[in-house]
Write a protein that holds these residues in place. Structure first.
Motif, short mmCIF file in Angstrom:
data_model
loop_
_atom_site.label_atom_id
_atom_site.label_comp_id
_atom_site.label_asym_id
_atom_site.label_seq_id
_atom_site.Cartn_x
_atom_site.Cartn_y
_atom_site.Cartn_z
N LEU A 46 3.45 13.84 -1.00
CA LEU A 46 3.35 12.94 -0.54
C LEU A 46 3.24 13.35 1.22
O LEU A 46 2.49 12.92 1.89
N ARG A 47 3.61 15.08 0.84
CA ARG A 47 2.83 15.33 3.02
C ARG A 47 1.09 15.26 2.55
O ARG A 47 0.56 14.77 3.76
N LYS A 48 0.21 15.33 1.53
CA LYS A 48 -0.75 15.69 1.34
C LYS A 48 -1.84 14.47 0.97
O LYS A 48 -2.19 13.48 1.30
N ALA A 49 -0.43 12.31 0.90
CA ALA A 49 -0.66 11.93 1.06
C ALA A 49 -0.53 10.90 2.53
O ALA A 49 -1.08 9.46 2.38
N GLY A 50 -0.26 11.69 3.57
CA GLY A 50 0.26 11.32 4.91
C GLY A 50 1.88 10.49 5.40
O GLY A 50 1.36 9.39 5.99
N GLU A 56 1.07 -1.66 0.08
CA GLU A 56 -0.03 0.06 -0.12
C GLU A 56 0.43 0.72 -0.19
O GLU A 56 0.37 2.09 -0.71
N PHE A 57 1.40 1.19 0.54
CA PHE A 57 3.06 2.39 1.02
C PHE A 57 3.40 2.75 -1.06
O PHE A 57 3.21 3.75 -0.88
N TYR A 58 4.39 1.66 -0.65
CA TYR A 58 5.22 1.55 -1.48
C TYR A 58 4.41 2.05 -3.47
O TYR A 58 4.60 3.01 -4.36
#
Length: 138
Positions: free
Chosen positions: A100-104, A20-22
């Motif tokens: 990336l900030r918006k993606a948490g 999920e992260f990558y």
């Protein structure tokens, strides 16, 4: 003669969370997801560099970590950010930072200008360090 780096491991404790992260947050694509019996072989790659894969290696698979004691020590070191890490190249670190900030994604170092270019750092959910670098134009 050696030609290139094919696969680099990143230690993770949960391969589904790593996927999920990558894939969903960083933008990698799944290369291989196979049950080998004694381990799950899970590799991802950036769409722009499909031959250079990252193995999302589960800590605890005996083929990679041996004993349960070794796996526990590796888990502790990974959570401290001291085992596996990578540097990704970007053409716009500031835009990547915002995305990336918006993606948490956990940002551990804000974009900074350095002698070689501009870069930032993030952590994956397992403690691995990932630097994102925009090199100076030549």
């Amino acid at each position: 003669m050696l030609k290139d780096i094919a696969i680099t491991p990143m230690y993770v404790t949960d391969q589904d969370a790593a996927l999920e992260f990558y894939v969903k947050r960083l933008g990698f694509a799944v290369d291989t997801d196979a049950d080998l019996g004694n381990m799950r072989w899970l590799t991802v790659a950036l769409p722009s560099a499909p031959k250079r894969m990252v193995l999302l290696q589960r800590i605890g698979d005996t083929t990679a970590t041996g004993s349960a004691e070794t796996a526990e020590r590796l888990r502790e070191l990974t959570e401290l950010g001291t085992t596996s890490w990578m540097i990704l190249e970007s053409d716009d670190v500031d835009a990547e930072h915002e995305r990336l900030r918006k993606a948490g994604v956990e940002i551990t170092e804000e974009p900074t200008t350095r002698p070689y270019g501009r870069d930032m750092a993030v952590r994956d959910p397992f403690g691995n360090q990932i630097r994102i670098t925009q090199y100076l134009s030549e």
